[in-house]
Design an enzyme around this catalytic site. Structure first.
Site, PDB file in Angstrom:
ATOM      1  N   HIS A  77       3.395  -3.799   6.814  1.00  0.00           N
ATOM      2  CA  HIS A  77       4.783  -4.034   6.446  1.00  0.00           C
ATOM      3  C   HIS A  77       5.366  -2.657   6.148  1.00  0.00           C
ATOM      4  CE1 HIS A  77       3.557  -8.362   5.271  1.00  0.00           C
ATOM      5  NE2 HIS A  77       4.103  -8.346   6.464  1.00  0.00           N
ATOM      6  N   GLU A 122      -3.157  -5.804  -2.339  1.00  0.00           N
ATOM      7  CA  GLU A 122      -1.780  -5.563  -2.778  1.00  0.00           C
ATOM      8  C   GLU A 122      -1.877  -4.516  -3.878  1.00  0.00           C
ATOM      9  OE1 GLU A 122       0.833  -7.117  -1.456  1.00  0.00           O
ATOM     10  OE2 GLU A 122      -0.108  -8.777  -0.378  1.00  0.00           O
ATOM     11  N   HIS A 176      -1.316  -3.601   1.359  1.00  0.00           N
ATOM     12  CA  HIS A 176       0.083  -4.038   1.191  1.00  0.00           C
ATOM     13  C   HIS A 176       0.611  -3.660  -0.194  1.00  0.00           C
ATOM     14  CE1 HIS A 176       0.478  -6.863   4.734  1.00  0.00           C
ATOM     15  NE2 HIS A 176      -0.808  -6.582   4.749  1.00  0.00           N
ATOM     16  N   GLU A 193       6.088  -1.322   2.665  1.00  0.00           N
ATOM     17  CA  GLU A 193       5.014  -1.335   1.658  1.00  0.00           C
ATOM     18  C   GLU A 193       4.181  -0.086   1.912  1.00  0.00           C
ATOM     19  OE1 GLU A 193       3.225  -5.237   2.038  1.00  0.00           O
ATOM     20  OE2 GLU A 193       5.188  -6.188   1.856  1.00  0.00           O
TER      21      GLU A 193
HETATM   22 ZN   LIG Z   1       2.828  -6.986   2.916  1.00  0.00          ZN
END
Ligand SMILES: [Zn+2]
Ligand SMILES: *[C@@H]1O[C@H](CO)[C@@H](O)[C@H](O)[C@H]1NC(C)=O
Ligand SMILES: *[C@@H]1O[C@H](CO)[C@@H](O)[C@H](O)[C@H]1NC(C)=O
Ligand SMILES: *[C@@H]1O[C@H](CO)[C@@H](O)[C@H](O)[C@H]1NC(C)=O
Length: 450
Positions: A88, A286, A195, A91
């Site tokens: 992404h 994350e 991410h 990110e």
């Molecule tokens: Zn992501």
């Protein structure tokens, strides 16, 4: 006295900072990242290999730096590991920490014992940005999603084939196709996908179709114990991920980990694809509540993730590995290697070197090897904790006969994969699929007639 010493201290510190950290803590654009990777590759030419796995929609290269004692090619017994950042585009912390990881690995080889042992025992692939177009389109904002998608406004983490849904006709984006080809070109064993927007380690499955995998709101894979261990390895090696509620999430992230589906279901995700079709266990990390944090946060984010990134890589040595060889000592490709009690959607198979890798927690396991036309071989193995010694347990299976004896096509799988669409060879998929599905069709027909 203080007045005399202070300038000396500053000079000394200044010198230390400039030699120990060549890479500054700021956001490097696509051109700068490319220049950096090329410089690293020039300076460490026997330890690294730089190559592009394809191009983004706007034509930017997807650069992968491979590091290890033998960076250019796979060697039998050396597992393949990968990190993927910035899928992404907005990110961005993963992209930053992966560049710092590259610096740590190159500067630490021969001087840092942990780094040296990792690179002597593992081939490490790093893709700092899977979505450079998205990165270039991003704005420095914590939550705003500009730049999340690729140039076609497609979410790359929804664009992979999905094991639980019929999506064979779906268009694959250039970035996704590049990663799929990369995955089939190397026998990857373990991976993580970086991410932002939360602080948690999420593991497969991300999707479900309501079958047996669906258990109390989670979609549980046959290797769930291993995935939980992998996710916890990261969260507990990270300075704060294992503490809960880092970003006021509504879901309970006990120990800083979560089943992907339990958090929120998604289809076409990369981690399920890696696991189901690539035989590569992948989790999603994350790394920060804010997707695009201020540059002043970057040194702290790197410090928090550095031990976790290293500890996670070491987990590539869990379980058991080896080759399936025929009676004459030739490697047997496409042999099924199954661990009793683990019904993988697509059974694991040996690669072109006849190799298999199975990540398992310590314990006793019965491994079954199946080759067309031969009695399956089974062996009960006592598997120790491999990461400490930087090697999984090695066990080769020697078949009683030549793999080709009595079999017209030795590479033809004996069982069809219950998950749909995948063809490791990349072409002539229709014929291969038809061949795999024919026995199933006949069986169904017989049942209907009865
Ligand atoms: Zn992501
Ligand atoms: C490569 O080596 C040169 C010359 O020693 C040095 O100036 C540069 O900082 C190094 N770059 C990287 C990325 O290692
Ligand atoms: C790593 O490999 C190098 C090159 O073969 C060797 O010189 C070194 O002793 C090894 N180090 C460790 C810690 O395994
Ligand atoms: C595995 O089997 C051995 C005997 O072969 C036994 O001593 C050991 O306790 C078993 N380990 C586990 C975890 O069951």
């Amino acid at each position: 006295m203080m007045v005399v010493f202070t300038p000396c201290l500053c000079l000394w510190l200044g010198a230390w900072v400039s030699t120990a950290s060549g890479l500054d803590f700021r956001y490097h654009n696509t051109v700068e990242v490319e220049q950096y990777l090329k410089a690293v590759n020039r300076n460490y030419s026997s330890l690294t290999h730089l190559h592009s796995i394809g191009k983004s929609v706007e034509g930017r290269d997807l650069w992968v730096l491979t590091l290890g004692k033998y960076p250019t090619e796979h060697r039998v017994g050396i597992p393949e590991f990968k990190y993927v950042g910035n899928m992404h585009g907005n990110e961005v912390v993963g992209r930053v920490v992966l560049l710092h990881l590259i610096e740590l690995l190159t500067q630490g080889y021969h001087s840092d014992p942990l780094v040296t042992r990792i690179l002597n025992s593992t081939r490490v692939h790093i893709l700092p940005s899977m979505n450079p177009d998205g990165f270039e389109a991003s704005t420095r904002d914590c939550m705003y999603s500009e730049g999340r998608f690729n140039k076609h406004r497609v979410d790359l983490n929804r664009n992979f084939p999905d094991a639980f849904e019929r999506d064979e006709e779906e268009q694959r984006e250039a970035e996704v196709r590049a990663v799929m080809d990369w995955l089939s070109s190397e026998p990857f064993v373990l991976s993580a996908n970086l991410h932002g927007g939360a602080v948690v380690a999420s593991y497969p499955y991300d999707n479900s179709n309501g079958g047996g995998e669906l258990q109390r709101g989670s979609s549980v894979s046959p290797d769930n114990d291993v995935f939980v261990h992998l996710a916890k390895t990261y969260s507990f090696s990270h300075t704060l991920m294992h503490k809960e509620n880092n970003c006021y999430e509504s879901k309970d992230f006990k120990d800083g980990i979560t089943n992907g589906f339990y958090w929120y279901p998604l289809s076409g995700g990369m981690q399920d694809y890696n696991y189901v079709w690539g035989q590569c266990l992948e989790i999603t990390l994350e790394l920060s509540c804010c997707k695009y944090p201020p540059e002043s946060d970057l040194p702290g984010l790197w410090a928090a993730n550095k031990p976790a990134l290293l500890a996670y890589m070491q987990q590539v040595h869990l379980g058991v590995k080896g080759q399936v060889l025929d009676w004459a000592g030739a490697p047997v490709e496409n042999a099924l290697v199954e661990v009793e009690g683990r019904r993988n959607l697509c059974p694991f198979r040996t690669d072109r070197n006849g190799e298999y890798y199975r990540l398992l927690l310590p314990g006793n396991y019965t491994v079954k090897v199946t080759v067309p036309g031969q009695e399956p071989m089974t062996k009960t193995l006592s598997v120790p904790y491999g990461p400490d010694g930087f090697s999984a347990l090695t066990h080769d299976f020697i078949l009683r006969r030549r793999s080709s004896d009595g079999v017209p096509d030795a590479t033809q799988p004996t069982e069809s994969c219950t998950a749909k669409v995948w063809n490791p060879a990349g072409s002539h998929s229709a014929a291969l699929l038809a061949r795999r599905l024919m026995p199933l069709l006949l069986l169904t027909l017989c049942r209907l007639l009865l």
